[in-house]
Design an enzyme around this catalytic site. Sequence first.
Site, PDB file in Angstrom:
ATOM      1  CB  CYS A 187     -41.289  93.234 -29.430  1.00 47.25           C
ATOM      2  SG  CYS A 187     -42.131  91.647 -29.372  1.00 47.25           S
ATOM      3  N   GLY A 188     -43.060  94.469 -27.432  1.00 46.76           N
ATOM      4  CA  GLY A 188     -44.091  94.734 -26.438  1.00 46.76           C
ATOM      5  C   GLY A 188     -44.498  93.482 -25.677  1.00 46.76           C
ATOM      6  N   GLY A 191     -43.050  90.265 -26.740  1.00 48.38           N
ATOM      7  CA  GLY A 191     -42.023  89.249 -26.994  1.00 48.38           C
ATOM      8  C   GLY A 191     -42.462  88.265 -28.068  1.00 48.38           C
ATOM      9  N   GLY A 251     -43.857  88.721 -31.345  1.00 54.13           N
ATOM     10  CA  GLY A 251     -43.377  88.952 -32.711  1.00 54.13           C
ATOM     11  C   GLY A 251     -41.900  88.611 -32.839  1.00 54.13           C
ATOM     12  NE  ARG A 287     -35.646  63.543 -19.256  1.00 53.13           N
ATOM     13  CZ  ARG A 287     -35.196  64.197 -18.195  1.00 53.13           C
ATOM     14  NH1 ARG A 287     -33.923  64.048 -17.818  1.00 53.13           N
ATOM     15  NH2 ARG A 287     -35.971  65.006 -17.499  1.00 53.13           N
TER      16      ARG A 287
HETATM   17  C1  RB5 Z   1     -45.719  96.955 -31.129  1.00 53.65           C
HETATM   18  O1  RB5 Z   1     -46.780  97.784 -31.001  1.00 53.65           O
HETATM   19  C2  RB5 Z   1     -46.072  95.538 -30.734  1.00 53.65           C
HETATM   20  O2  RB5 Z   1     -46.967  94.988 -31.645  1.00 53.65           O
HETATM   21  C3  RB5 Z   1     -44.818  94.730 -30.662  1.00 53.65           C
HETATM   22  O3  RB5 Z   1     -43.958  95.340 -29.757  1.00 53.65           O
HETATM   23  C4  RB5 Z   1     -44.919  93.278 -30.221  1.00 53.65           C
HETATM   24  O4  RB5 Z   1     -45.657  93.154 -29.057  1.00 53.65           O
HETATM   25  C5  RB5 Z   1     -45.289  92.286 -31.221  1.00 53.65           C
HETATM   26  O5  RB5 Z   1     -45.286  91.080 -30.930  1.00 53.65           O
END
Ligand code: RB5
Length: 152
Positions: free
Chosen positions: A66-67, A69, A71, A133
């Site tokens: 995602c933008g 990573g 989310g 470990r």
């Molecule tokens: C999208 O605009 C953005 O919020 C999404 O790609 C991401 O970065 C969320 O964590």
Amino acid sequence: MKIAIGSDHAGYAMKEGLKKFLANRSIEVVDCGPDTDAKPAEYVPIAKAVAEKAAGAEADGGILICGTGMGMSIAANKVPGVRAGLCNELFTAKYAKSDVNINVLCMGSRVISQRLAEEITTLWLDTPFTGGRFIPRLQQLSELEAETRDGR
Ligand code: RB5
């Protein structure tokens, strides 16, 4: 080897590039979407689809873009059996695999270049899990997951 991959709209172009990169390494890719960046794609359902495959028998691992990573990594880690790591540089990618054996690699398309994403992916794929470990620590993660399941 089979890798499930997915993104939101922000990560779509990087996902498409990584699909070609993985195919060049003779890695089978399962694309969990989206198939366009012309409209918004929510990261939660895509993360769920990739994470379930990576934690189960349908894939050997997963990649989520995602933008940032962020989310994607939060969503993927809510799926039982998943150890998702946000790796936007090489040091983290190496130790995320050697020490934590992450099974889902998350990256941010608005943070890193396509070239660095490919280098991070290579490191994640080629670095072996150290074992030893680090095994009890992964066991503790599984126990924590079981303890907190069903909102306990
Ligand atoms: C999208 O605009 C953005 O919020 C999404 O790609 C991401 O970065 C969320 O964590």
